[in-house]
Design an enzyme around this catalytic site. Structure first.
Site, PDB file in Angstrom:
ATOM      1  N   ASP A  47       1.275-109.196  71.835  1.00  0.00           N
ATOM      2  CA  ASP A  47       0.980-109.515  73.234  1.00  0.00           C
ATOM      3  C   ASP A  47       2.081-110.321  73.903  1.00  0.00           C
ATOM      4  OD1 ASP A  47      -1.419-108.217  73.076  1.00  0.00           O
ATOM      5  OD2 ASP A  47      -2.603-110.023  72.707  1.00  0.00           O
TER       6      ASP A  47
ATOM      7  N   ALA B 133      -4.466-104.417  68.814  1.00  0.00           N
ATOM      8  CA  ALA B 133      -4.149-104.692  67.411  1.00  0.00           C
ATOM      9  C   ALA B 133      -3.314-103.601  66.748  1.00  0.00           C
ATOM     10  CB  ALA B 133      -5.447-104.933  66.635  1.00  0.00           C
TER      11      ALA B 133
ATOM     12  N   VAL C 205       4.102-124.744  67.762  1.00  0.00           N
ATOM     13  CA  VAL C 205       5.465-124.510  68.236  1.00  0.00           C
ATOM     14  C   VAL C 205       5.521-124.718  69.747  1.00  0.00           C
ATOM     15  CG1 VAL C 205       7.287-122.771  68.512  1.00  0.00           C
ATOM     16  CG2 VAL C 205       6.027-122.933  66.358  1.00  0.00           C
TER      17      VAL C 205
ATOM     18  N   GLY D 195      -1.147-113.527  63.853  1.00  0.00           N
ATOM     19  CA  GLY D 195      -2.137-112.566  64.300  1.00  0.00           C
ATOM     20  C   GLY D 195      -1.880-111.240  63.611  1.00  0.00           C
ATOM     21  N   PHE D 196      -2.250-110.138  64.246  1.00  0.00           N
ATOM     22  CA  PHE D 196      -2.084-108.832  63.608  1.00  0.00           C
ATOM     23  C   PHE D 196      -0.617-108.517  63.344  1.00  0.00           C
ATOM     24  CE2 PHE D 196      -6.318-108.310  65.493  1.00  0.00           C
ATOM     25  CZ  PHE D 196      -7.008-107.819  64.402  1.00  0.00           C
ATOM     26  N   GLY D 197       0.246-108.726  64.344  1.00  0.00           N
ATOM     27  CA  GLY D 197       1.658-108.423  64.162  1.00  0.00           C
ATOM     28  C   GLY D 197       2.338-109.357  63.184  1.00  0.00           C
TER      29      GLY D 197
ATOM     30  N   GLU E 103     -18.161-104.997  76.435  1.00  0.00           N
ATOM     31  CA  GLU E 103     -18.827-105.336  75.189  1.00  0.00           C
ATOM     32  C   GLU E 103     -19.639-106.616  75.311  1.00  0.00           C
ATOM     33  OE1 GLU E 103     -15.542-103.091  72.324  1.00  0.00           O
ATOM     34  OE2 GLU E 103     -15.307-105.205  72.826  1.00  0.00           O
TER      35      GLU E 103
ATOM     36  N   GLY F   6       3.126-117.325  64.630  1.00  0.00           N
ATOM     37  CA  GLY F   6       1.919-116.627  65.055  1.00  0.00           C
ATOM     38  C   GLY F   6       1.478-115.615  64.017  1.00  0.00           C
TER      39      GLY F   6
END
Length: 434
Positions: free
Chosen positions: A310, A326, A89, A19-21, A181, A17
């Site tokens: 997450d 994030a 995965v 993403g941000f992490g 938003e 993954g």
């Protein structure tokens, strides 16, 4: 089939993954490997890293998908010890220390980092997803964009006033930052951007409804900021419904309490569910499926497996969980890199992970936002500009920053959005004009 690089027997870290992490920990470990004792394999089911905080802007035609996503290979190409794989995965073999892919391949690891994110949660009503798509991927964003724009196209062609009213009713479920938003941007799209483009009806008659089961929107913000956000939405002709959960979603609309609201476009922003990482690991999880990690972000009894973002849940000193945003994921990625570096050097690991809350931001629309830095808070146009500066800062690459700045300035001064495209695939997802 099992895969392992034959280059050397060095410590192998697998990151699932990006993403941000996942991107943060891969960057940190890639830069730290000065002596060549570390191999990293980065795996993601998509070939791009997505800037999720601006995904709703792609869904509402403010930004093009290419302005908020970057190829993972290009982001990691400068690290000679990083191999990037496109793969899905589906499990973890804890006995063999291997990640299992959908195509039958297996990737062995010495250390595993799961940063697999979250999906949509429909609270036991997964059948609603067909009528109320959520917003987590680029496909979600372009599908919702196509659905919104197609609704206006259909409204232009129908002579049935009831059908036109249903087509021009947009229900957004969930009053968190994403829901607020999205609702604000759809209202601006209808009241400003599209108004000169249609002849047989007034786009300003579009009805945007934000539905929140709780007593107020933006429940994670201070109450005065929540009140401001609600007032700003109402001033943009958004109807805010509080205190009643949605009990059904269909192709025709939504049921809220004893009221049925005909709406051909529904956007789900009410809940998330973690990836199945807890099932892969047979690890303890919370109600949303997030792995209950140790203070060092490892899985209980599995010190070589970390879970971040997450996918994980960890209580802060005050008892509340680390938020699934994030900045938290990036901090967790940075911390895990430090732990792994310390282990490989034979040094003491850093203390338990501590999340540093840098505040919360949400935009309601052009010239209106809320910013909560705990000690200081802002609303209105200044908050909107501050919100924009913060998001531009976190974008990757000068070219993307400039493109987003120019897009926002164009919208700010002209009210027009340049990404109002309906592709064939998007039209199919959103319903072809009839």
């Amino acid at each position: 089939m099992s895969r392992r690089s034959g280059r050397d027997p060095s410590h192998h870290v697998v990151v699932v993954g990006i993403g941000f992490g996942g991107l943060e920990v891969t960057h940190r470990l890639g830069r730290a490997d000065a002596n060549g004792g570390l191999r990293i394999t980065a795996i993601d089911r998509s070939n791009h890293h997505l800037f999720q905080p601006l995904l709703y802007q792609a869904a509402t035609a403010s930004l093009a998908p290419s302005e908020i996503a970057w190829p993972i290979r290009s982001l990691l190409r400068d690290y000679g010890n990083v191999t990037t794989l496109l793969g899905d995965v589906v499990g973890v073999d804890r006995e063999r220390n291997a990640v299992l892919l959908a195509d039958g391949d297996a990737i062995p690891f010495d250390t595993l980092i799961l940063a697999t994110g979250a999906g949509h949660a429909y609270f036991g009503h997964d059948e609603w997803e067909a009528y109320a798509p959520g917003l987590k991927t680029l496909d979600d964003a372009t599908g919702i964009r196509g659905k919104i724009l197609t609704a206006f196209e259909k409204a232009e062609r129908t002579a049935d006033e009831a059908e036109r009213e249903a087509l021009l009713t947009f229900a957004v479920i969930g009053g968190g930052p994403t829901g607020v938003e999205v609702a604000g941007m759809i209202a601006e799209l209808a009241h400003e951007t599209l108004r000169p483009d249609f002849r047989d009806f007034d786009t300003r008659k579009a009805r945007v409804i934000l539905i929140e089961a709780g007593p107020r929107i933006l429940s994670g913000f201070r109450e005065d900021l929540s009140t401001y956000a609600r007032t700003a939405l109402v001033n943009r002709s958004v109807e805010v419904m509080l205190g009643e959960p949605v009990s059904n979603c269909t192709a025709d609309g939504v049921q809220v309490g004893d009221r049925f609201i005909p709406a051909r476009t529904i956007v789900w922003a009410a809940g998330v569910s973690a990836s199945p990482a807890a099932q892969w690991l047979d690890a303890p999880a919370d109600r949303a499926g997030r792995v209950q990690v140790q203070p060092d972000l490892t899985v209980p009894d599995r010190p070589n497996i970390f879970v971040i973002g997450d996918t994980a849940t960890l209580a802060m000193p005050d008892g509340t969980p680390v938020p699934g945003i994030a900045p938290a994921a990036k901090q967790e990625g940075r911390y895990v890199a430090e732990v792994i570096e310390a282990r490989l050097r034979g040094q003491p690991a850093p203390g338990p992970f501590r999340y540093k809350d840098s505040g919360s931001l949400a935009t309601i629309g052009k010239r209106a936002a809320v910013v909560d830095f705990r000690r200081f808070s802002f609303t209105g146009w200044f908050a909107w500009w501050l919100w924009g500066i913060v998001h531009i800062y976190f974008l990757i690459g000068l070219r993307h920053r400039l493109k987003v700045i120019l897009s926002w300035l164009w919208i700010y001064f002209t009210g027009q959005r340049s990404a109002r495209l309906i592709t064939k695939a998007d039209a199919t997802r959103g319903g072809k004009p009839g």
